[in-house]
Write a protein that holds these residues in place. Structure first.
Motif, mmCIF file in Angstrom:
data_model
loop_
_atom_site.group_PDB
_atom_site.id
_atom_site.type_symbol
_atom_site.label_atom_id
_atom_site.label_comp_id
_atom_site.label_asym_id
_atom_site.label_seq_id
_atom_site.Cartn_x
_atom_site.Cartn_y
_atom_site.Cartn_z
ATOM 1 N N VAL A 28 0.820 -1.210 0.000
ATOM 2 C CA VAL A 28 0.000 0.000 0.000
ATOM 3 C C VAL A 28 0.855 1.262 0.000
ATOM 4 O O VAL A 28 0.437 2.305 -0.502
ATOM 5 C CB VAL A 28 -0.936 -0.022 1.229
ATOM 6 N N THR A 29 2.073 1.185 0.530
ATOM 7 C CA THR A 29 2.896 2.370 0.779
ATOM 8 C C THR A 29 3.869 2.708 -0.335
ATOM 9 O O THR A 29 4.025 3.874 -0.707
ATOM 10 C CB THR A 29 3.689 2.177 2.089
ATOM 11 N N LEU A 30 4.549 1.708 -0.880
ATOM 12 C CA LEU A 30 5.705 1.961 -1.740
ATOM 13 C C LEU A 30 5.322 2.358 -3.160
ATOM 14 O O LEU A 30 4.347 1.863 -3.718
ATOM 15 C CB LEU A 30 6.599 0.727 -1.793
ATOM 16 N N ARG A 31 6.122 3.252 -3.713
ATOM 17 C CA ARG A 31 5.984 3.554 -5.138
ATOM 18 C C ARG A 31 6.277 2.299 -5.961
ATOM 19 O O ARG A 31 7.006 1.429 -5.541
ATOM 20 C CB ARG A 31 6.969 4.651 -5.549
ATOM 21 N N PHE A 32 5.709 2.235 -7.125
ATOM 22 C CA PHE A 32 5.889 1.120 -8.057
ATOM 23 C C PHE A 32 5.318 -0.185 -7.518
ATOM 24 O O PHE A 32 5.702 -1.271 -7.949
ATOM 25 C CB PHE A 32 7.369 0.946 -8.431
ATOM 26 N N SER A 33 4.400 -0.092 -6.572
ATOM 27 C CA SER A 33 3.625 -1.249 -6.146
ATOM 28 C C SER A 33 2.247 -1.168 -6.781
ATOM 29 O O SER A 33 1.620 -0.107 -6.793
ATOM 30 C CB SER A 33 3.476 -1.276 -4.620
ATOM 31 N N LYS A 34 1.759 -2.276 -7.283
ATOM 32 C CA LYS A 34 0.456 -2.288 -7.943
ATOM 33 C C LYS A 34 -0.685 -2.014 -6.978
ATOM 34 O O LYS A 34 -1.788 -1.687 -7.400
ATOM 35 C CB LYS A 34 0.246 -3.631 -8.649
ATOM 36 N N ALA A 35 -0.431 -2.167 -5.679
ATOM 37 C CA ALA A 35 -1.479 -1.939 -4.684
ATOM 38 C C ALA A 35 -1.322 -0.602 -3.976
ATOM 39 O O ALA A 35 -2.001 -0.345 -2.980
ATOM 40 C CB ALA A 35 -1.480 -3.066 -3.647
ATOM 41 N N ARG A 36 -0.463 0.274 -4.488
ATOM 42 C CA ARG A 36 -0.183 1.527 -3.798
ATOM 43 C C ARG A 36 -1.455 2.349 -3.578
ATOM 44 O O ARG A 36 -2.314 2.429 -4.447
ATOM 45 C CB ARG A 36 0.822 2.367 -4.587
ATOM 46 N N ALA A 37 -1.558 2.906 -2.370
ATOM 47 C CA ALA A 37 -2.659 3.796 -1.989
ATOM 48 C C ALA A 37 -4.014 3.100 -1.972
ATOM 49 O O ALA A 37 -5.052 3.740 -2.103
ATOM 50 C CB ALA A 37 -2.697 5.024 -2.909
ATOM 51 N N SER A 38 -4.018 1.779 -1.777
ATOM 52 C CA SER A 38 -5.298 1.068 -1.753
ATOM 53 C C SER A 38 -6.008 1.158 -0.411
ATOM 54 O O SER A 38 -7.164 0.747 -0.304
ATOM 55 C CB SER A 38 -5.115 -0.398 -2.159
ATOM 56 N N GLY A 39 -5.332 1.676 0.624
ATOM 57 C CA GLY A 39 -6.060 2.125 1.797
ATOM 58 C C GLY A 39 -6.036 1.237 3.022
ATOM 59 O O GLY A 39 -5.536 0.120 3.034
ATOM 60 N N TRP A 40 -6.654 1.793 4.071
ATOM 61 C CA TRP A 40 -6.631 1.192 5.400
ATOM 62 C C TRP A 40 -7.397 -0.127 5.459
ATOM 63 O O TRP A 40 -6.992 -1.051 6.169
ATOM 64 C CB TRP A 40 -7.225 2.179 6.404
ATOM 65 N N ILE A 41 -8.480 -0.246 4.734
ATOM 66 C CA ILE A 41 -9.262 -1.485 4.756
ATOM 67 C C ILE A 41 -8.422 -2.641 4.216
ATOM 68 O O ILE A 41 -8.461 -3.764 4.750
ATOM 69 C CB ILE A 41 -10.569 -1.323 3.962
ATOM 70 N N VAL A 42 -7.658 -2.390 3.180
ATOM 71 C CA VAL A 42 -6.770 -3.418 2.637
ATOM 72 C C VAL A 42 -5.743 -3.826 3.687
ATOM 73 O O VAL A 42 -5.459 -5.019 3.877
ATOM 74 C CB VAL A 42 -6.083 -2.908 1.353
ATOM 75 N N ILE A 43 -5.186 -2.850 4.392
ATOM 76 C CA ILE A 43 -4.204 -3.162 5.439
ATOM 77 C C ILE A 43 -4.845 -3.993 6.547
ATOM 78 O O ILE A 43 -4.268 -4.987 7.014
ATOM 79 C CB ILE A 43 -3.602 -1.864 6.002
ATOM 80 N N ALA A 44 -6.040 -3.610 6.988
ATOM 81 C CA ALA A 44 -6.703 -4.336 8.068
ATOM 82 C C ALA A 44 -6.971 -5.786 7.679
ATOM 83 O O ALA A 44 -6.726 -6.711 8.473
ATOM 84 C CB ALA A 44 -8.016 -3.637 8.435
ATOM 85 N N PHE A 45 -7.455 -6.010 6.473
ATOM 86 C CA PHE A 45 -7.718 -7.387 6.046
ATOM 87 C C PHE A 45 -6.409 -8.132 5.783
ATOM 88 O O PHE A 45 -6.315 -9.347 6.038
ATOM 89 C CB PHE A 45 -8.611 -7.401 4.802
ATOM 90 N N ALA A 108 13.021 -4.496 -4.945
ATOM 91 C CA ALA A 108 13.125 -3.539 -6.049
ATOM 92 C C ALA A 108 12.420 -2.232 -5.714
ATOM 93 O O ALA A 108 12.906 -1.136 -6.047
ATOM 94 C CB ALA A 108 12.536 -4.146 -7.322
ATOM 95 N N GLN A 109 11.275 -2.319 -5.044
ATOM 96 C CA GLN A 109 10.533 -1.111 -4.668
ATOM 97 C C GLN A 109 11.288 -0.322 -3.597
ATOM 98 O O GLN A 109 11.314 0.914 -3.637
ATOM 99 C CB GLN A 109 9.138 -1.491 -4.168
ATOM 100 N N PHE A 110 11.896 -1.031 -2.638
ATOM 101 C CA PHE A 110 12.695 -0.329 -1.624
ATOM 102 C C PHE A 110 13.904 0.355 -2.261
ATOM 103 O O PHE A 110 14.239 1.494 -1.927
ATOM 104 C CB PHE A 110 13.164 -1.309 -0.541
ATOM 105 N N GLN A 111 14.551 -0.325 -3.185
ATOM 106 C CA GLN A 111 15.722 0.264 -3.844
ATOM 107 C C GLN A 111 15.346 1.456 -4.715
ATOM 108 O O GLN A 111 16.172 2.336 -4.966
ATOM 109 C CB GLN A 111 16.428 -0.802 -4.684
ATOM 110 N N ALA A 112 14.100 1.473 -5.159
ATOM 111 C CA ALA A 112 13.623 2.590 -5.982
ATOM 112 C C ALA A 112 13.108 3.756 -5.141
ATOM 113 O O ALA A 112 12.571 4.728 -5.690
ATOM 114 C CB ALA A 112 12.527 2.113 -6.922
ATOM 115 N N ASN A 113 13.288 3.678 -3.830
ATOM 116 C CA ASN A 113 12.789 4.718 -2.932
ATOM 117 C C ASN A 113 13.758 5.903 -2.886
ATOM 118 O O ASN A 113 14.323 6.248 -1.849
ATOM 119 C CB ASN A 113 12.586 4.145 -1.523
ATOM 120 N N VAL A 114 13.971 6.493 -4.047
ATOM 121 C CA VAL A 114 14.905 7.604 -4.191
ATOM 122 C C VAL A 114 14.206 8.754 -4.918
ATOM 123 O O VAL A 114 13.213 8.551 -5.612
ATOM 124 C CB VAL A 114 16.167 7.179 -4.977
#
Length: 261
Positions: A28-45, A108-114
């Protein structure tokens, strides 16, 4: 259960718990993730499914506590303390292992955190602080309020878990007192998983609902040493709250259950 079975079961189960839990936070958090910004409900489940996978896996070996607060609550209720240290050690090691595995999945997403050249400050293309993927951060930093939140949320977890244990028919494995071959339905772990989803949705807003000292401390240690670009602080000044709060909550839940039931 032997000490070896308990340790291995808690390491494996807690590692799965954190792999799924930190994994959904990374998604939900990282750039270049297909699930980025999908929200709190996704995290809870996602955390609910993390409990489901980890506890079912660990249950045959250790009972699948995966959480020092749960272990303490059970110990307070049963007055059996001799194996508590084995559970706690396995949970911490497993939490650290799970955090490393989640990091590798999203390497890869962590390494792209620039910061990209020409990126405008304040846009979604900026580097993302990563501590929230691994551990909890309060929305409003108020130590007393944050501690109270963690205590209450942990009681809301451990007290129902202890109550579920009264119904041996929903547990995993041979039902005590029944003839050989009579097993519980195993639905108790599913119920705990939905309970964790409910806690996340209802009580998770203020602090991110650690409700598990190993779940917060182990990944926070790993975050301190991982070579993540622009990872930000590991916030050790706050780290005692998601450890002390759940431990207090677990003990209180055990005391309440012992007195009431």
């Amino acid at each position: 259960m032997s000490n070896g079975d308990i340790f291995v079961g808690e390491v494996i189960g807690t590692a799965i718990l954190i792999l799924f839990g930190a994994g959904v936070c990374a998604a939900v958090t990282l750039r270049f993730s297909k699930a980025r910004a999908s929200g709190w409900i996704v995290i809870a489940f996602g955390w609910g499914f993390a409990v489901l996978a980890g506890a079912y896996t660990a249950a045959p070996l250790s009972g699948g506590h995966l959480n020092p607060a749960v272990t303490l609550g059970i110990a307070v209720d049963t007055e059996v303390w001799d194996k508590v240290w084995v559970y706690l050690l396995g949970q911490l090691v497993g939490a650290m292992l799970g955090a490393v595995l989640a990091y590798l999945v999203y390497l890869a997403q962590f390494q792209a955190n620039v910061r990209k050249e020409g990126t405008t400050e304040g846009t979604g293309d900026e580097p993302t602080p990563t501590l929230g993927i691994f551990s909890t951060i309060p929305e409003v930093r108020n130590p007393v309020a944050n501690l109270v939140t963690e205590i209450i949320a942990t009681i809301a977890l451990v007290l129902p878990i202890l109550a579920f244990g009264r119904n041996t028919g929903i547990g995993i494995g041979q039902i005590p007192g029944e003839e050989a071959g009579i097993y519980g339905s195993g639905i108790s772990v599913l119920l705990v998983s939905f309970l964790v989803v409910g806690i996340g949705l209802s009580l998770g807003g203020p602090t991110g609902y650690a409700i598990n000292p190993a779940r917060d401390l182990g990944p926070r240690i790993v975050h301190t040493f991982l070579p993540i670009p622009n990872k930000g602080t590991s916030d050790w000044g706050y780290a005692w709250i998601p450890v002390v709060g759940p431990l207090v909550g677990g003990v209180l839940a055990g005391l309440v259950y012992n007195a009431a039931f």
